[in-house]
Design an enzyme around this catalytic site. Structure first.
Site, PDB file in Angstrom:
ATOM      1  CB  ALA A 287     -10.460  -8.201  -0.089  1.00 27.35           C
TER       2      ALA A 287
ATOM      3  CB  THR B 270      -6.445  -4.604   0.651  1.00 28.33           C
ATOM      4  OG1 THR B 270      -5.133  -4.093   0.341  1.00 28.33           O
ATOM      5  CG2 THR B 270      -6.640  -4.728   2.141  1.00 28.33           C
ATOM      6  CG  ASP B 271      -7.935  -3.893  -5.752  1.00 27.49           C
ATOM      7  OD1 ASP B 271      -6.765  -3.570  -6.061  1.00 27.49           O
ATOM      8  OD2 ASP B 271      -8.843  -3.973  -6.597  1.00 27.49           O
ATOM      9  CD1 TRP B 272      -1.445  -1.126  -5.219  1.00 27.94           C
ATOM     10  CD2 TRP B 272      -2.422  -3.122  -5.000  1.00 27.94           C
ATOM     11  NE1 TRP B 272      -0.451  -2.083  -5.201  1.00 27.94           N
ATOM     12  CE2 TRP B 272      -1.026  -3.316  -5.059  1.00 27.94           C
ATOM     13  CE3 TRP B 272      -3.229  -4.249  -4.825  1.00 27.94           C
ATOM     14  CZ2 TRP B 272      -0.417  -4.568  -4.982  1.00 27.94           C
ATOM     15  CZ3 TRP B 272      -2.626  -5.507  -4.742  1.00 27.94           C
ATOM     16  CH2 TRP B 272      -1.250  -5.650  -4.825  1.00 27.94           C
TER      17      TRP B 272
END
Ligand code: BGC
Length: 735
Positions: free
Chosen positions: A237, A270-272
């Site tokens: 995401a 998630t992205d980081w």
């Protein structure tokens, strides 16, 4: 006569029985697959039933930068993730961003996304997938964070180089090939960044507003293909918001579209540092939290706060179980419970390096070649001037999360010296200097990018005068094409235009090679320089590939995967003043008219159009026809054509099929790419090419009815070798 009928009967009978066995085998394979799936689901249930809530939640957030804990007592292994799209990133420390200093993690570095897309060759995407899969396994990774498949919306997008194209169809074909191949090596992909992640400016707070139609027609198809055709096991995401909600907790995106419509059964991570809540994210379909900037992993949104939310009844345990099942499913699919039969992996084999070379060689786009100055016959020249910072710069190790510790990287100067240095005098001059200095909050060194260094230009002019031929390696570097920042403008930095103009004045036999991953302004170069080759960031074999193209050993066959505008304000988002948005909102007002769809519909002449690229040979496209003139909505259009290599060199042409809807109740782009094929031909050779387009793919998204619609009427199929060079058309009707 009787004998003939008998023979015919036998043939029909034989092919019927062959068909029967094929169908039977396919049916059996399907049955076997669903049996395996149900066995796998049963195992997943059994595992989940044995877990405590704490154990379940431990699988839903990272325990370090790139790992997720396993559960030892149940034999569940740790999950290892790694960047990135064009190579396996070097090992990073568990708990900080420094590199771990391993000696076994020097990887094969491929040309990044735009270059791969410029090959227009899904076989190379597939080859890259296989190599990345093998190298990921060698490094004991389970998930590789790529491919990056967002639409290139603006020439300024910092991550354009990592993405692929402005066209969803081209993206889909490349992404599906990459994903299938990579996952065949028992590694999961993570398709990123879901979704509408088209700028770096305010990337973690900007709210994207886009019409449902543009969303469905432009921004979603790549992801849809990645999941439904490619079978992607994980999706990442994006940082940004979409219609008010962050992508990582967006019910519409994650439950409605990804899970329900696409049927995605894998892990949505998630992205980081892109998680923003516990309950909302949990209920809207997110599985895995990565990279949150809180030191104590137990305090992450999907750690203790999730346990608390379950205990307080805010998140049903069934929702947690679904997430755990998603994680375990990816583990089963990648054979993490069956190490014995799992791909063991290989690193940096000659075959891997050859794959990187092939991509770089097929990616290069010949933009201009006045007077056939290219290829250069190195046997006939005594001296050559090699000018420019990009003649010696290595790019694999930059760009942030996609940076690769390449085993080696051949620069253009190195390759030219090695291949021709024995008999041609090579005069090198720096020409311009990378003046970047990283300042917090500024676009790294882009501010001072217009400085003209007359001392360096004079040196360059001198070597140009002393040489038979000149090659200037200019363009950008990863201070411009980078994660985290967008470019400030489309200009060639560091006074390169002046350098190119002055050098060409001194020696008209000048070739400019542009090393870049996103469009730059060429308006002041094209009329002064006879030849321009766009070589992209070419990965570890960049120098070898570009040297072979310049010398004619390889015939260029790349085609632009994006439009190069004359000036920035031609391009849709900028013409309408909606990049990078205002007050943290960006409204995609250009709607479906992204890239060439805008230029063609608005009749704007770009510098170089989408799909464009020259060759050292010539091609003719002939005998373009379709199997029928009138189609029904469930039909497939079978188009046929003959391509001929009309020149004297082996080469490849990308035949491109665009479709226009002549009369429609909504505004449609002037044309849209619906099929393509790269065809390799010996001099004089002809080949028949068949292209298939489903009539349903001619549809537009009807916002009122919330569904796809093909309106009956006439469509024109346009065949060409670029979006602006259409050589044949056929009109068809849909009833
Ligand atoms: C990037 C992702 C990347 C992740 C891990 C983020 O900053 O947006 O593409 O995979 O970092 O390095």
């Amino acid at each position: 006569m009787n004998v003939l009928i008998l023979r015919l009967k036998i043939v029909v009978k034989k092919s019927c029985s062959a068909l029967f066995f094929i169908l039977l085998a396919a049916g059996m394979a399907n049955a076997q697959q669903s049996l395996n799936n149900s066995k796998q689901e049963e195992k997943i249930r059994l595992l989940i039933n044995q877990m405590t809530l704490q154990e379940k939640v431990s699988l839903l957030h990272a325990n370090s930068k790139f790992y997720v804990s396993g559960i030892k007592r149940l034999g569940i292994p740790e999950l290892a993730l790694s960047d990135g799209p064009h190579g396996v990133r070097a090992e990073i420390n568990r708990h900080d961003w420094a590199y771990a200093g391993w000696t076994t993690d020097s990887a094969t570095c491929f040309p990044p996304g735009t270059a791969l897309a410029a090959t227009w060759n899904p076989e190379l995407a597939s080859k890259q997938g296989l190599v990345l899969g093998e190298e990921a396994r060698f490094r004991q990774k389970d998930v590789l964070l790529g491919p990056g498949i967002n639409i290139i919306r603006s020439p300024l997008g910092g991550r354009n180089f990592e993405y692929m194209s402005e066209d969803p169809f081209l993206i889909s074909r490349m992404a599906v090939a990459y994903i299938k191949a990579l996952q065949s090596k028992d590694v999961a992909v993570s398709v990123k960044h879901w979704v509408a992640n088209n700028q770096e400016t305010h990337r973690d707070s900007v709210d994207v507003q886009v019409s449902e139609r543009a969303f469905r027609e432009i921004y979603l198809p790549g992801f849809k293909a990645a999941v439904t055709e490619g079978g992607a096991y994980t999706v990442m995401a994006a940082y940004n918001k979409f219609r008010g909600d962050w992508c990582s907790e967006n019910e519409y995106l994650n439950r409605q579209i990804l899970r329900k419509e696409f049927g995605f059964k894998g892990v949505l991570m998630t992205d980081w540092a892109a998680a923003h809540s516990t309950v909302k994210a949990a209920l809207s379909g997110l599985d895995l939290e990565m990279g949150t900037d809180i030191k104590d992993y137990n305090e992450w949104y999907f750690a203790n706060p999730l346990i608390k939310a379950v205990e307080e009844g805010k998140v049903p345990i069934s929702v947690v179980d679904e997430k755990v099942a998603d994680v375990l499913r990816v583990m089963f699919k990648t054979k993490m419970f069956d190490e014995e039969h799992r791909e063991k992996g290989k690193m940096n084999t000659p075959e891997h390096q050859k794959a990187a070379y092939n991509s770089a060689a097929e990616a290069a786009v010949l933009l201009q070649n006045k007077g056939d100055i290219l290829p250069i016959n190195f046997n006939k020249i005594q001296s050559i001037a090699i000018i420019g910072d990009n003649a010696t710069r290595k790019h694999c190790g930059a760009g942030l999360s996609s940076e690769i510790k390449a085993l080696y990287e051949i620069t253009p100067l190195q390759a030219i010296k090695q291949k021709f240095g024995a008999h041609v005098k090579i005069n090198f001059a720096q020409g311009y200097e990378k003046q970047s200095t990283f300042k917090e909050g500024s676009n790294r060194g882009q501010g001072n990018s217009e400085n003209v260094d007359w001392k360096l230009i004079k040196e360059a002019v001198k070597v140009a005068r002393e040489s038979d031929v000149v090659i200037i390696f200019g363009g950008l570097n990863h201070d411009f094409d980078t994660e985290s920042f967008d470019k400030q403008n489309m200009d060639l930095p560091y006074g390169q235009e002046v350098l190119m103009q002055e050098v060409t004045k001194a020696n008209p036999n000048t070739v400019v090679v542009i090393v870049a991953g996103s469009p730059v302004k060429l308006a002041d170069i094209v009329n002064r320089v006879p030849a321009i080759l766009w070589s992209w960031y070419g990965g570890m074999e960049a120098g070898n590939a570009v040297a072979d193209i310049l010398s004619g050993k390889v015939n260029p066959s790349g085609k632009l995967p994006f439009t190069i505008p004359v000036a920035l304000d031609q391009s849709p988002a900028h013409a309408l003043g909606n990049f990078p948005g205002k007050d943290l909102k960006v409204n995609y007002e250009e709607d479906v008219l992204v890239g060439y769809r805008w230029f063609d519909t608005k009749k704007i002449q770009p510098q170089f159009p989408f799909g464009y690229g020259l060759s050292y040979t010539g091609f003719a496209l002939n005998n373009f026809s379709t199997d029928k003139k009138i189609y029904e909505k469930n039909d497939i259009i079978h188009a046929k054509l003959v391509v001929k290599n009309t020149g004297s060199r082996y080469g490849a042409e990308v035949v491109q099929l665009y479709v226009s809807d002549l009369v429609c109740s909504v505004l449609r782009p002037e044309k849209e790419l619906k099929a393509f094929e790269k065809v390799f031909l010996q001099p004089g050779e002809t080949k028949t090419v068949e292209l298939a387009v489903k009539v349903s793919d001619l549809a537009f998204y009807d916002e009122g009815k919330k569904s796809w619609k093909v309106e009956a009427g006439e469509f024109v199929l346009q065949l060409g070798n670029s979006s602006r060079n259409i050589s044949k058309t056929v009109k068809i009707s849909v009833e």
